[in-house]
Design a protein around this motif. Structure first.
Motif, mmCIF file in Angstrom:
data_model
loop_
_atom_site.group_PDB
_atom_site.id
_atom_site.type_symbol
_atom_site.label_atom_id
_atom_site.label_comp_id
_atom_site.label_asym_id
_atom_site.label_seq_id
_atom_site.Cartn_x
_atom_site.Cartn_y
_atom_site.Cartn_z
ATOM 1 N N ASP A 152 -10.974 -12.482 -23.000
ATOM 2 C CA ASP A 152 -10.573 -12.874 -24.344
ATOM 3 C C ASP A 152 -9.279 -12.129 -24.888
ATOM 4 N N ALA A 153 -9.616 -10.682 -24.930
ATOM 5 C CA ALA A 153 -8.460 -10.075 -25.287
ATOM 6 C C ALA A 153 -7.167 -10.033 -24.656
ATOM 7 N N ASP A 154 -7.181 -10.527 -23.439
ATOM 8 C CA ASP A 154 -5.871 -10.833 -22.653
ATOM 9 C C ASP A 154 -5.286 -11.951 -22.836
ATOM 10 N N LEU A 155 -5.918 -12.868 -23.157
ATOM 11 C CA LEU A 155 -5.389 -14.493 -23.557
ATOM 12 C C LEU A 155 -5.017 -14.608 -24.991
ATOM 13 N N ALA A 156 -5.681 -13.863 -25.902
ATOM 14 C CA ALA A 156 -5.691 -14.015 -27.243
ATOM 15 C C ALA A 156 -4.360 -13.978 -27.785
ATOM 16 N N LEU A 216 9.795 -8.608 -21.336
ATOM 17 C CA LEU A 216 8.552 -8.275 -20.948
ATOM 18 C C LEU A 216 8.240 -8.261 -19.491
ATOM 19 N N ASP A 217 8.187 -6.685 -19.010
ATOM 20 C CA ASP A 217 7.912 -6.701 -17.491
ATOM 21 C C ASP A 217 6.866 -5.621 -17.148
ATOM 22 N N VAL A 218 6.313 -5.709 -16.096
ATOM 23 C CA VAL A 218 5.529 -4.747 -15.489
ATOM 24 C C VAL A 218 5.398 -5.013 -13.987
ATOM 25 N N ALA A 219 5.039 -3.822 -13.160
ATOM 26 C CA ALA A 219 4.858 -3.842 -11.859
ATOM 27 C C ALA A 219 3.555 -4.243 -11.487
ATOM 28 N N LEU A 220 3.282 -5.213 -10.697
ATOM 29 C CA LEU A 220 2.056 -5.657 -10.361
ATOM 30 C C LEU A 220 1.599 -5.344 -8.906
ATOM 31 N N PRO A 221 0.452 -4.940 -8.638
ATOM 32 C CA PRO A 221 0.005 -4.563 -7.159
ATOM 33 C C PRO A 221 -0.071 -6.039 -6.442
ATOM 34 N N SER A 222 0.423 -5.892 -5.087
ATOM 35 C CA SER A 222 0.476 -7.027 -4.409
ATOM 36 C C SER A 222 -0.888 -7.371 -3.283
ATOM 37 N N TYR A 223 -1.225 -8.360 -2.935
ATOM 38 C CA TYR A 223 -2.130 -8.557 -1.929
ATOM 39 C C TYR A 223 -1.630 -8.364 -0.660
ATOM 40 N N LEU A 252 0.965 -8.606 -22.772
ATOM 41 C CA LEU A 252 0.959 -9.390 -23.868
ATOM 42 C C LEU A 252 0.733 -8.836 -24.803
ATOM 43 N N ARG A 253 -0.238 -7.964 -25.105
ATOM 44 C CA ARG A 253 -0.745 -7.330 -26.182
ATOM 45 C C ARG A 253 0.372 -6.304 -26.583
ATOM 46 N N LYS A 254 1.299 -5.570 -25.784
ATOM 47 C CA LYS A 254 2.285 -4.719 -26.227
ATOM 48 C C LYS A 254 3.456 -5.730 -26.721
ATOM 49 N N LEU A 264 3.178 -9.010 -27.737
ATOM 50 C CA LEU A 264 2.991 -10.099 -28.705
ATOM 51 C C LEU A 264 2.122 -9.417 -30.111
ATOM 52 N N GLY A 265 1.649 -8.444 -29.686
ATOM 53 C CA GLY A 265 0.658 -7.969 -30.574
ATOM 54 C C GLY A 265 -0.827 -8.084 -30.119
ATOM 55 N N ALA A 266 -1.585 -7.276 -30.789
ATOM 56 C CA ALA A 266 -3.048 -6.934 -30.554
ATOM 57 C C ALA A 266 -4.002 -7.209 -31.548
ATOM 58 N N ASP A 267 -3.865 -8.152 -32.195
ATOM 59 C CA ASP A 267 -4.778 -8.328 -33.514
ATOM 60 C C ASP A 267 -6.051 -8.801 -33.108
ATOM 61 N N ALA A 268 -6.861 -8.036 -33.535
ATOM 62 C CA ALA A 268 -8.265 -8.018 -33.159
ATOM 63 C C ALA A 268 -8.782 -9.083 -34.146
ATOM 64 N N HIS A 269 -8.168 -9.946 -34.706
ATOM 65 C CA HIS A 269 -8.922 -10.860 -35.476
ATOM 66 C C HIS A 269 -9.330 -12.231 -34.865
ATOM 67 N N ASN A 270 -10.563 -12.649 -34.815
ATOM 68 C CA ASN A 270 -10.839 -14.056 -34.138
ATOM 69 C C ASN A 270 -10.564 -14.074 -32.730
#
Length: 258
Positions: A91-95, A139-146, A179-181, A183-189
């Motif tokens: 939920d916190a990732d998608l909100a 917005l960018d970040v390095a992701l580990p690969s399979y 995304l939180r960084k 777009l914001g990390a609002d803890a509401h709802n």
């Protein structure tokens, strides 16, 4: 008067006439026109970005662009990573996505509307539709690969599956933090906002992409007629990567046409 109300000053309104045609159209000043006064037509994903920009502005939201890479291999990799986030993110990732309009587009097409989008191919670009001129942040970040082909695999099959789960969790966590960084990390709802994102972006794909499901020997594109695309030799597909965002166009037979 509508333009002056939006821009806050006549000078700003005059400056807006120098914007690309699709931006003028997206800001609600009527259909943009070419030099002969005829409506200027947008094509392909440019039209999708323009429409998404308009929806974002009308809803007083920012526009979030999932960037489609130019390289075909990178399209697959990024589509799988974003699929993991949307299908399995907490939920916190998608909100944070609840407060933005989402569209998928190449940087080349995005920059036709938003020249300030910058260079390279970041994972995402945030476009603030309430700014004049339009402001964009990458917005960018390095992701580990399979190790999809198993070239580096050691240990048992069960250990490899466990390793896949670890990498998936790392990728989802990195994207959620991004995304939180950005777009914001609002803890509401948080729970309700995440549910709205799943209803809007998981049941149906964001504009500019299709949902597809991959096995080790083919791809089925959701909603496409005869969408089975054979790709034997693709190798092992981690479980959380199987449903992914498909960044290729699909013709009536389900074949990739990009």
């Amino acid at each position: 008067m509508k333009r002056r109300h939006l821009l806050g000053a006549t000078a700003a309104g005059l400056a807006a006439t120098a914007w690309p045609a699709f931006i003028r159209d997206a800001f609600g000043d009527g259909a943009a026109c070419d030099e002969q006064g005829k409506p200027a037509a947008a094509a392909g994903s440019v039209a999708q970005v323009s429409a998404a920009f308009r929806r974002a502005r009308q809803a007083s939201r920012a526009l979030l662009v999932f960037v489609i890479p130019a390289d075909d291999g990178a399209k697959w990799e990024r589509g799988h990573a974003l699929g993991e986030l949307l299908n399995f993110g907490a939920d916190a990732d998608l909100a944070p996505l609840a407060g933005v309009e989402v569209v998928c587009a190449t940087m080349a097409d995005l920059k036709k509307l938003v020249p300030s989008a910058g260079n390279g191919e970041p994972l995402m670009v945030v476009v603030r539709t309430d700014k004049v001129p339009v402001a964009a942040t990458q917005l960018d970040v390095a992701l580990p690969s399979y190790d999809r082909m198993g070239r580096l695999a050691t240990g048992s099959w069960e250990e490899r599956l466990k390793g896949d789960e670890t990498i998936a969790a790392q990728r989802i966590a990195a994207l959620g933090a991004l995304l939180r960084k950005g777009l914001g990390a609002d803890a509401h709802n948080v729970e309700a906002r995440a549910a709205s994102v799943r209803a809007r972006l998981v049941k149906a794909p964001p504009s500019g992409a299709r949902w597809a499901t991959a096995s080790g020997c083919g791809v089925d594109v959701e909603g496409a007629e005869d969408s089975g695309i054979i790709g034997c030799g693709m190798g092992h597909v981690p479980s959380k990567s199987r449903r992914f965002l498909y960044f290729f166009s699909v013709d009536g037979r389900g074949a990739s046409s990009r």
